[in-house]
Design an enzyme around this catalytic site. Structure first.
Site, short mmCIF file in Angstrom:
data_model
loop_
_atom_site.label_atom_id
_atom_site.label_comp_id
_atom_site.label_asym_id
_atom_site.label_seq_id
_atom_site.Cartn_x
_atom_site.Cartn_y
_atom_site.Cartn_z
N SER A 127 0.94 -1.23 -0.06
CA SER A 127 -0.09 -0.01 0.05
C SER A 127 0.96 1.22 -0.07
O SER A 127 2.04 1.06 0.43
CB SER A 127 -0.75 0.22 1.51
OG SER A 127 -1.36 1.24 1.48
N TYR A 140 -2.72 -2.06 10.42
CA TYR A 140 -2.89 -2.15 9.08
C TYR A 140 -1.54 -1.54 8.26
O TYR A 140 -0.71 -2.19 7.83
CB TYR A 140 -3.93 -1.49 8.46
CG TYR A 140 -4.08 -1.49 7.16
CD1 TYR A 140 -4.51 -2.57 6.14
CD2 TYR A 140 -3.64 -0.22 6.23
CE1 TYR A 140 -4.64 -2.66 4.76
CE2 TYR A 140 -3.42 -0.31 4.80
CZ TYR A 140 -3.85 -1.33 4.34
OH TYR A 140 -4.21 -1.58 2.66
N1 NAP Z 1 -8.77 -0.28 -1.60
C1 NAP Z 1 -7.62 0.57 -1.18
O1 NAP Z 1 -7.66 1.71 -0.98
C2 NAP Z 1 -6.23 -0.19 -0.99
C3 NAP Z 1 -5.13 0.48 -0.84
C4 NAP Z 1 -3.86 0.17 -0.64
C5 NAP Z 1 -3.65 -1.27 -0.69
N2 NAP Z 1 -4.81 -2.08 -0.64
C6 NAP Z 1 -4.49 -3.55 -0.62
O2 NAP Z 1 -5.14 -4.38 -1.61
C7 NAP Z 1 -5.65 -5.64 -1.31
C8 NAP Z 1 -6.96 -5.73 -1.66
O3 NAP Z 1 -7.93 -4.66 -1.05
P1 NAP Z 1 -9.38 -4.50 -1.58
O4 NAP Z 1 -9.23 -3.03 -1.59
O5 NAP Z 1 -9.48 -5.15 -3.16
O6 NAP Z 1 -10.22 -5.21 -0.59
P2 NAP Z 1 -11.66 -5.84 -0.75
O7 NAP Z 1 -12.51 -5.47 -1.77
O8 NAP Z 1 -12.12 -5.81 0.77
O9 NAP Z 1 -11.07 -7.35 -0.89
C9 NAP Z 1 -10.11 -8.13 0.12
C10 NAP Z 1 -10.21 -9.58 -0.63
O10 NAP Z 1 -9.48 -10.20 0.35
C11 NAP Z 1 -10.03 -11.30 1.00
N3 NAP Z 1 -9.60 -11.58 2.25
C12 NAP Z 1 -9.93 -10.97 3.27
N4 NAP Z 1 -9.43 -11.62 4.50
C13 NAP Z 1 -8.98 -12.74 4.05
C14 NAP Z 1 -8.56 -13.82 4.77
N5 NAP Z 1 -8.30 -13.93 6.30
N6 NAP Z 1 -8.46 -14.97 3.97
C15 NAP Z 1 -8.55 -15.02 2.80
N7 NAP Z 1 -8.78 -14.02 2.13
C16 NAP Z 1 -9.15 -12.98 2.59
C17 NAP Z 1 -11.46 -11.31 0.67
O11 NAP Z 1 -12.11 -12.09 0.62
P3 NAP Z 1 -13.39 -12.87 1.71
O12 NAP Z 1 -14.29 -11.73 2.16
O13 NAP Z 1 -14.30 -13.62 1.06
O14 NAP Z 1 -12.57 -13.49 2.55
C18 NAP Z 1 -11.53 -10.15 -0.45
O15 NAP Z 1 -11.41 -10.81 -1.67
C19 NAP Z 1 -5.38 -5.57 0.48
O16 NAP Z 1 -4.18 -6.25 0.61
C20 NAP Z 1 -5.40 -4.11 0.55
O17 NAP Z 1 -4.50 -3.90 1.77
C21 NAP Z 1 -6.21 -1.60 -0.90
#
Ligand code: NAP
Length: 250
Positions: A127, A140
């Site tokens: 991130s 986080y």
């Molecule tokens: N969105 C942002 O602003 C942002 C910015 C920087 C970095 N990121 C990073 O990008 C990545 C994806 O985030 P996103 O924004 O796409 O979030 P999201 O839409 O909430 O998706 C998160 C995914 O992770 C899975 N997950 C969560 N906990 C889990 C666990 N314990 N075991 C297995 N799977 C799990 C969820 O599946 P289930 O619900 O089925 O478990 C879901 O598919 C993350 O690492 C996040 O930190 C996001």
């Protein structure tokens, strides 16, 4: 990296960034397998994204022995008031378990398999907050800084292995994670990057062999964290008072 005809496992592929990467990578003629915790969510993705495979860890090696790319995208992000007592130790470190341990454990499991493949790669999703913490999400932010550090070491250790190691450091991106626990005020009115743009930038970075892919604001955060670290921390810490007073009034 050649970005077609790969077999790619995306953890956390059932939502947000992982789901959009799955969509764009399938369109580029890759075989994509996604994992998540929620079986119903995985089923819904299968219905909306023909061609996607869903699988449990232990079945992947048997069903997709040609898997050559692993994208560690699963992650959770919460607002956490560190003054509060009462949380269990397990709850206090949930982000560590999923974001950091999950990434380390998955790499450990699939590295032997990846080493036998051509065009092999690991992509760890960190991130922009890896470079400057957002103090209302202390655990986080710490996991993302740790993923950044771990990825540097992983790349150094795999330099002669044929497995390329990438870090994708997304900026604030329009996904469920961005909205789950955060108000507009929490993020200083920041407008998140559309998830399709983020995935496109990520795939372009992989295709161009950019080791650390930092789209949009993430690049600014990295540079500013070197030039003016205290200033940046104050900027990202502005929402602390808001969180503390909201919790006091509850
Ligand atoms: N969105 C942002 O602003 C942002 C910015 C920087 C970095 N990121 C990073 O990008 C990545 C994806 O985030 P996103 O924004 O796409 O979030 P999201 O839409 O909430 O998706 C998160 C995914 O992770 C899975 N997950 C969560 N906990 C889990 C666990 N314990 N075991 C297995 N799977 C799990 C969820 O599946 P289930 O619900 O089925 O478990 C879901 O598919 C993350 O690492 C996040 O930190 C996001």
């Amino acid at each position: 990296m050649k970005m077609h005809d790969n077999t790619i496992l995306i953890t956390g592929g059932s939502s947000g960034i992982g789901l959009e990467l799955a969509r764009q990578l399938i369109a580029l003629n890759n075989t994509v397998i996604i994992t998540g915790r929620d079986a119903a969510k995985l089923e819904a993705v299968r219905a909306q994204l023909p061609g996607v495979h869903t699988a449990l860890h232990e079945h992947i090696a048997a069903s997709h022995p040609g898997m050559n790319m692993l994208i560690n995208c699963a992650g959770i992000m919460r607002k956490l008031n560190l003054h509060k007592r009462g949380a269990t130790l397990e709850d206090a470190t949930r982000e560590v378990t999923t974001n950091l341990n999950g990434t380390i454990w998955t790499n450990l499991q699939f590295l032997p398999m990846l080493k036998n493949q051509a065009n092999a790669a690991i992509v760890n999703v960190s991130s922009g907050l890896a470079f400057v913490p957002m103090p209302i999400s202390p655990v986080y932010s710490a996991t993302k800084a740790a993923i950044h550090s771990y990825t540097l070491s992983l790349r150094a250790q795999l330099k002669n292995s044929g497995v390329r190691v990438f870090e994708l450091a997304p900026p604030a991106t329009e996904t469920p994670l961005f909205h789950n626990d955060f108000t507009k005020e929490d993020v200083g009115g920041l407008v998140p990057m559309p998830v399709a743009t983020l995935a496109k930038r990520a795939i372009a970075g992989l295709a161009a062999d950019v080791a650390e892919i930092r789209p949009g604001l993430s690049n600014i955060l990295k540079i500013a964290s070197r030039l003016a670290p205290d200033f940046m921390l104050r900027q990202l810490g502005k929402s602390v008072d808001l969180m503390l007073s909201a919790d006091k009034n509850r």
